[in-house]
Design a protein around this motif. Sequence first.
Motif, short mmCIF file in Angstrom:
data_model
loop_
_atom_site.label_atom_id
_atom_site.label_comp_id
_atom_site.label_asym_id
_atom_site.label_seq_id
_atom_site.Cartn_x
_atom_site.Cartn_y
_atom_site.Cartn_z
N PRO A 36 28.51 35.48 39.37
CA PRO A 36 28.45 34.18 38.92
C PRO A 36 27.86 34.10 37.40
CG PRO A 36 26.80 34.45 40.47
CD PRO A 36 27.70 35.72 40.42
N ALA A 37 27.92 32.85 36.60
CA ALA A 37 27.48 32.74 35.36
C ALA A 37 25.94 32.59 35.35
CB ALA A 37 28.12 31.76 34.56
N ASP A 38 25.44 31.95 36.58
CA ASP A 38 24.04 31.55 36.50
C ASP A 38 23.66 31.42 38.04
OD1 ASP A 38 25.17 28.76 37.31
OD2 ASP A 38 24.83 28.42 35.08
N SER B 209 22.83 28.71 39.31
CA SER B 209 23.44 27.40 40.10
C SER B 209 24.92 27.72 40.59
CB SER B 209 23.57 26.44 38.79
OG SER B 209 24.39 25.19 39.54
N MET B 210 25.71 28.51 39.95
CA MET B 210 26.90 28.99 40.29
C MET B 210 26.80 30.08 41.54
SD MET B 210 29.20 27.19 39.00
CE MET B 210 30.69 28.40 39.60
N LEU B 211 25.86 30.92 41.67
CA LEU B 211 25.74 31.88 42.58
C LEU B 211 25.30 30.81 43.73
CD1 LEU B 211 23.70 35.09 42.53
CD2 LEU B 211 23.11 33.33 44.34
N VAL C 92 26.50 28.10 44.58
CA VAL C 92 27.70 27.57 44.93
C VAL C 92 28.55 28.50 45.91
CG1 VAL C 92 29.95 26.47 44.13
CG2 VAL C 92 27.69 25.71 43.27
N CYS C 93 28.50 29.85 45.47
CA CYS C 93 29.30 30.80 45.78
C CYS C 93 28.73 31.22 47.27
CB CYS C 93 29.42 31.96 45.11
SG CYS C 93 30.28 31.75 43.69
N TRP C 94 27.27 31.27 47.41
CA TRP C 94 26.50 31.58 48.55
C TRP C 94 25.43 30.41 48.92
CZ3 TRP C 94 27.15 35.80 44.67
CH2 TRP C 94 28.08 36.66 44.93
#
Length: 747
Positions: free
Chosen positions: A636-638, A640-642, A644-646
């Motif tokens: 993930p880019a950051d 926040s996205m991490l 979202v993924c997990w």
Amino acid sequence: MDFKSSYGTVLAFFVPSSMSKIIASLLLFTAAFCLRRILKVQDNEPPQGTNLHYSRKSRFIPSAIKPIAKDSGFHELEFYKSLFFKLQNVEYHSEVLPLARQGILFLLSEALRDYTKRESHSSIISMVNFNKEELSQFLQNHQKNVTDKYEKYIAKRNAGGFRQLVRDRQDAESWLRKIAPLKLVDGAWLGHLNKITIPFSFRPIMKKTWQVFTEELGDGNLLQHHVHIFENLLRVFEPELPSATTEEILHPRLNFNSIKYWRAAAAQLMISAFSADFFPEILGFNMHFEMLQLDTMQAAKELPEVGLDPYYFILHISIDNSHSGHAAMSMDCVVDYVQKILDLEGEKAAHTAWRRIQAGYVLSEWLGSEGIQTADIRYKLDSSPCDQLESRICEIFRAKAQAAQGIHTGCKAKIGGRSLDDWLSLRSLQDEDWQPNFLRALAASTPWVYPGESKKSRLVKECCWGGKMFGAFTREEVSTLQQWIDSLEPRRNLFYFDFVGLSEDIHCRDCSRSNILSQKTSGSLNSTDLTDEITPLLHHPQLSSTWPKLSASDLDLPLLLPLWFSQCSLLESFVYAPGRTADPMGCAVVRLLRAQLGFEIEHTVITGIDESHTGNDNGIVGIGLEMIKRASLLAPADLSMLLVCWPSEFAEKMLRLSSKPLQNLGVLLGIFAALLELQGIIAEAPNVGLLSPESYVHLQVLFRRQCHYLQECKQYVSTDEWLLVDYSYGYAMAKTETAKCVKLNRG
């Protein structure tokens, strides 16, 4: 007769002819000296060696009360002092943040507007396009200009010239008190830079920049801590000096009364508080502030001559050097950032980034200038939305109209074509459509209202002393009128946005996006949470179980990874106020954060630019990214996205708790202890295959360092019963969560 040439004639009358020539000469010299001082007073100059301000009415006003003599100056001073305190204790004063953001935009705009008017080829804004070689030459020219001035200064001193910065020890005390607010937050512009929420691709640049900050904090060595060193210097005059993070530092008895230095200190804290929003501006600010300054060199020369320790200033001459010190590191960070933006977003975005870096550089330079006039800042800023202001204004006029029935009948003034008596009739003001129409008409009626210029507006003048409405409005009501009028200025910070090439809407949208995660996770626990949850957690069976030998299949990465990355947030906000790290506990946290970021082990000699050349993120985050890569997962880019993924409720809880590090310190340290145990389990299981052999060895080193620094923190915790309770709660809660990451522990 010419007064300046007459003192010889006067003396000839009073000196007896029998008096010796020597005594006569001495009297003549003394009289001449006194007359020169009198003549200086006549020319509106204060006598040299005094701490007084001369007025044309032949009165001497102590310099300590000068700000009070000008009401606007006094209130501006109090405004910056309030920001200084609240921004160093922001978790207790979050209401100050909207005002602080407006404030930094205002100061950026004022600085840029001032510098663009100068048409100086020596300013950084003359470099329209970014060029590394041109920037390097510009910074070299700046340093040469400073050293040339210093050489001239030394030549004058060697020829018998007087000191230029301080005349004597008393004058040195006044100067040190004057600059104290700025020096007591040394490095604060970088205080919030180390955030786990910034994009992972920018972390190497952040780390290199934050290295400057950690070196300002002595790399966690109290004896090398810059604020601690300056505090010791001040204690020569002020033995009971309070901490810069406490409200006592604002007390007038300390005679810290320079608006210039309170403004500069508050500006550092303001821009730091929005490090995600103003990352390139902070890089530019850092590049200027870490350059060699003439007064620093003069202080190193003159303070020992009046019996004071100059080491704080000597330190800044050496550590800020342009070869391997902070000046060189700061320029490298700027170059890396512009190149990174160019690679990721293209030339247009890189040019905007360069303009924003210039804006930060100009702000730092401007704040150090003399004669800045920003006394209107209190009226230019408003922490209330415009609709709230308009509602308050309508309430004021409705209340006044009831008390002023019939008084305005003879008034010939017209507002939007209507008489004032017509506008202010009680029946009309009850109409919800009438009220906004009245405000629009009033806002368009000059000279009564000049949008954005309350001090110029006749409506405000008439409410002040000498005006026809003096006493009709209270001070708070007049202040509300001023805020409303100033809020009418269209796009008050337009100059900054025009300069950097961004619209205000785009900038605010980007800033909002960068702050979504922190807004989601702001909060703290209370005593009820602790008493309700800690007892069952402390007796949870998973806490007493031993960790098994692991294999790759035993670890649940979707549960592990959010905790692995979020653990870096736990103490990152504890150090944003440099004064809070000027004690053993604060220094231990600094060293702990350095270990998390992968900095080398602390030494009595700093590593400087040698360490920043490593380039890669070799701390806990870098190790986590390697886990993702070796598991063939999409990085993930950051954070926040991490998440979202997990998704992880506990990771978000950690972020929420870490946003208030003072209130939650014990809990945060307890959580850190449990997650550190998980680090140790992974570090000691090289056959799991999550990392390369080299990374396992590196993680083992980081683990041992963090354990050592955590023990120092626990010594502090052990002295406070409530902190111990919080620590136990944090440890128990996190231990339960880390156990879930190991599949064998699920029963």
